[in-house]
Motif scaffolding. Structure first.
Motif, PDB file in Angstrom:
ATOM      1  N   THR A  40     -50.933 -81.517 -38.013  1.00  0.00           N
ATOM      2  CA  THR A  40     -50.835 -81.934 -36.610  1.00  0.00           C
ATOM      3  C   THR A  40     -49.727 -81.255 -35.817  1.00  0.00           C
ATOM      4  N   ASN A  41     -48.790 -80.608 -36.512  1.00  0.00           N
ATOM      5  CA  ASN A  41     -47.683 -79.962 -35.802  1.00  0.00           C
ATOM      6  C   ASN A  41     -47.104 -78.851 -36.676  1.00  0.00           C
ATOM      7  N   LEU A  42     -46.115 -78.142 -36.156  1.00  0.00           N
ATOM      8  CA  LEU A  42     -45.522 -77.043 -36.914  1.00  0.00           C
ATOM      9  C   LEU A  42     -44.834 -77.508 -38.187  1.00  0.00           C
ATOM     10  N   GLU A  43     -44.262 -78.691 -38.152  1.00  0.00           N
ATOM     11  CA  GLU A  43     -43.603 -79.213 -39.347  1.00  0.00           C
ATOM     12  C   GLU A  43     -44.609 -79.433 -40.475  1.00  0.00           C
ATOM     13  N   SER A  44     -45.752 -80.038 -40.168  1.00  0.00           N
ATOM     14  CA  SER A  44     -46.752 -80.257 -41.218  1.00  0.00           C
ATOM     15  C   SER A  44     -47.378 -78.930 -41.657  1.00  0.00           C
ATOM     16  N   LEU A  45     -47.516 -77.963 -40.746  1.00  0.00           N
ATOM     17  CA  LEU A  45     -48.017 -76.639 -41.116  1.00  0.00           C
ATOM     18  C   LEU A  45     -47.047 -75.977 -42.098  1.00  0.00           C
ATOM     19  N   ASN A  46     -45.759 -76.049 -41.814  1.00  0.00           N
ATOM     20  CA  ASN A  46     -44.746 -75.495 -42.699  1.00  0.00           C
ATOM     21  C   ASN A  46     -44.779 -76.173 -44.069  1.00  0.00           C
ATOM     22  N   THR A  47     -44.928 -77.490 -44.079  1.00  0.00           N
ATOM     23  CA  THR A  47     -44.992 -78.236 -45.337  1.00  0.00           C
ATOM     24  C   THR A  47     -46.177 -77.772 -46.183  1.00  0.00           C
ATOM     25  N   VAL A  48     -47.319 -77.544 -45.542  1.00  0.00           N
ATOM     26  CA  VAL A  48     -48.501 -77.069 -46.271  1.00  0.00           C
ATOM     27  C   VAL A  48     -48.258 -75.667 -46.813  1.00  0.00           C
ATOM     28  N   PHE A  49     -47.700 -74.766 -45.990  1.00  0.00           N
ATOM     29  CA  PHE A  49     -47.436 -73.406 -46.455  1.00  0.00           C
ATOM     30  C   PHE A  49     -46.471 -73.385 -47.641  1.00  0.00           C
ATOM     31  N   ILE A  50     -45.465 -74.231 -47.615  1.00  0.00           N
ATOM     32  CA  ILE A  50     -44.507 -74.288 -48.722  1.00  0.00           C
ATOM     33  C   ILE A  50     -45.152 -74.896 -49.969  1.00  0.00           C
ATOM     34  N   GLY A  51     -45.952 -75.942 -49.773  1.00  0.00           N
ATOM     35  CA  GLY A  51     -46.567 -76.632 -50.908  1.00  0.00           C
ATOM     36  C   GLY A  51     -47.722 -75.875 -51.543  1.00  0.00           C
ATOM     37  N   ASP A  52     -48.420 -75.062 -50.778  1.00  0.00           N
ATOM     38  CA  ASP A  52     -49.566 -74.325 -51.303  1.00  0.00           C
ATOM     39  C   ASP A  52     -49.653 -72.956 -50.624  1.00  0.00           C
ATOM     40  N   PRO A  53     -48.787 -72.018 -51.041  1.00  0.00           N
ATOM     41  CA  PRO A  53     -48.800 -70.702 -50.405  1.00  0.00           C
ATOM     42  C   PRO A  53     -49.969 -69.823 -50.837  1.00  0.00           C
ATOM     43  N   GLY A  54     -50.698 -70.240 -51.866  1.00  0.00           N
ATOM     44  CA  GLY A  54     -51.787 -69.427 -52.381  1.00  0.00           C
ATOM     45  C   GLY A  54     -51.243 -68.238 -53.153  1.00  0.00           C
ATOM     46  N   PHE A  55     -52.144 -67.517 -53.799  1.00  0.00           N
ATOM     47  CA  PHE A  55     -51.729 -66.301 -54.480  1.00  0.00           C
ATOM     48  C   PHE A  55     -52.825 -65.256 -54.334  1.00  0.00           C
ATOM     49  N   ASP A  56     -52.374 -63.994 -54.290  1.00  0.00           N
ATOM     50  CA  ASP A  56     -53.301 -62.881 -54.163  1.00  0.00           C
ATOM     51  C   ASP A  56     -54.066 -62.671 -55.453  1.00  0.00           C
ATOM     52  N   VAL A  57     -55.323 -62.326 -55.303  1.00  0.00           N
ATOM     53  CA  VAL A  57     -56.170 -61.962 -56.427  1.00  0.00           C
ATOM     54  C   VAL A  57     -56.635 -60.544 -56.158  1.00  0.00           C
ATOM     55  N   GLY A  58     -56.497 -59.678 -57.156  1.00  0.00           N
ATOM     56  CA  GLY A  58     -56.947 -58.299 -56.982  1.00  0.00           C
ATOM     57  C   GLY A  58     -58.440 -58.261 -56.737  1.00  0.00           C
ATOM     58  N   VAL A  59     -58.853 -57.432 -55.807  1.00  0.00           N
ATOM     59  CA  VAL A  59     -60.271 -57.312 -55.474  1.00  0.00           C
ATOM     60  C   VAL A  59     -60.567 -55.852 -55.162  1.00  0.00           C
TER      61      VAL A  59
END
Length: 165
Positions: A40-59
């Protein structure tokens, strides 16, 4: 997902021809995606990015244009638990396209990255389609400015990625 399209009624009965996707900009789709993910806001967006940044998979593309294949990268395995999400991108490059694939542990992580990238590309088409490989699973795709992106449940990710060509 029903909030993302509208229906046109013809005399009380509805067929598949009656379903018409509402015209929305990538920015509007991005806002709806963030809302559905509870961001809903930048704070929750930041929390999601920190909690689940994802990882690159070679393709990389298979020879003779027969689709794509994934490889382990940095010790990360492409086998993921249920609930993981996949984000595939095809970006224009010098002479050939650049391919990028990322895996997220949650819908929220994938939605955050997909939505931010949609906001950066004001022109293009966003589509919601059922996965060909996993009936009942939906994928979200964007095409515009030479870029293509697909976000799908991990189980449907390979089919979603190969369908973007």
């Amino acid at each position: 997902m029903s909030s993302l399209f509208s229906t046109l009624a013809k005399g009380g009965s509805r067929s598949s021809d009656d379903l018409v996707f509402s015209h929305r900009s990538p920015k509007e789709y991005a806002m709806m995606l963030l809302e559905q993910a509870g961001i809903t806001n930048l704070e929750s967006l930041n929390t999601v990015f920190i909690g689940d940044p994802g990882f690159d998979v070679g393709v990389r593309e298979r020879s003779f244009g027969r689709g794509i294949e994934f490889e382990e990268k940095g010790g990360q395995s492409t086998s993921r638990p249920s609930g993981s999400w996949f984000l595939f991108e095809r970006l224009p490059g010098d002479g050939s396209d650049y391919l990028r694939a990322r895996v997220f542990n949650s819908f929220e992580g994938a939605a955050a990255e997909f939505a931010v990238k949609l906001r950066l590309h004001p022109e293009g088409d966003v589509k919601i389609t059922e996965s060909l490989s996993t009936p009942g699973a939906w994928q979200l795709s964007f095409s515009g400015g030479g870029r293509q992106m697909v976000m799908a449940p991990f189980e449907a990710g390979l089919a979603a990625a190969t369908a973007t060509r």
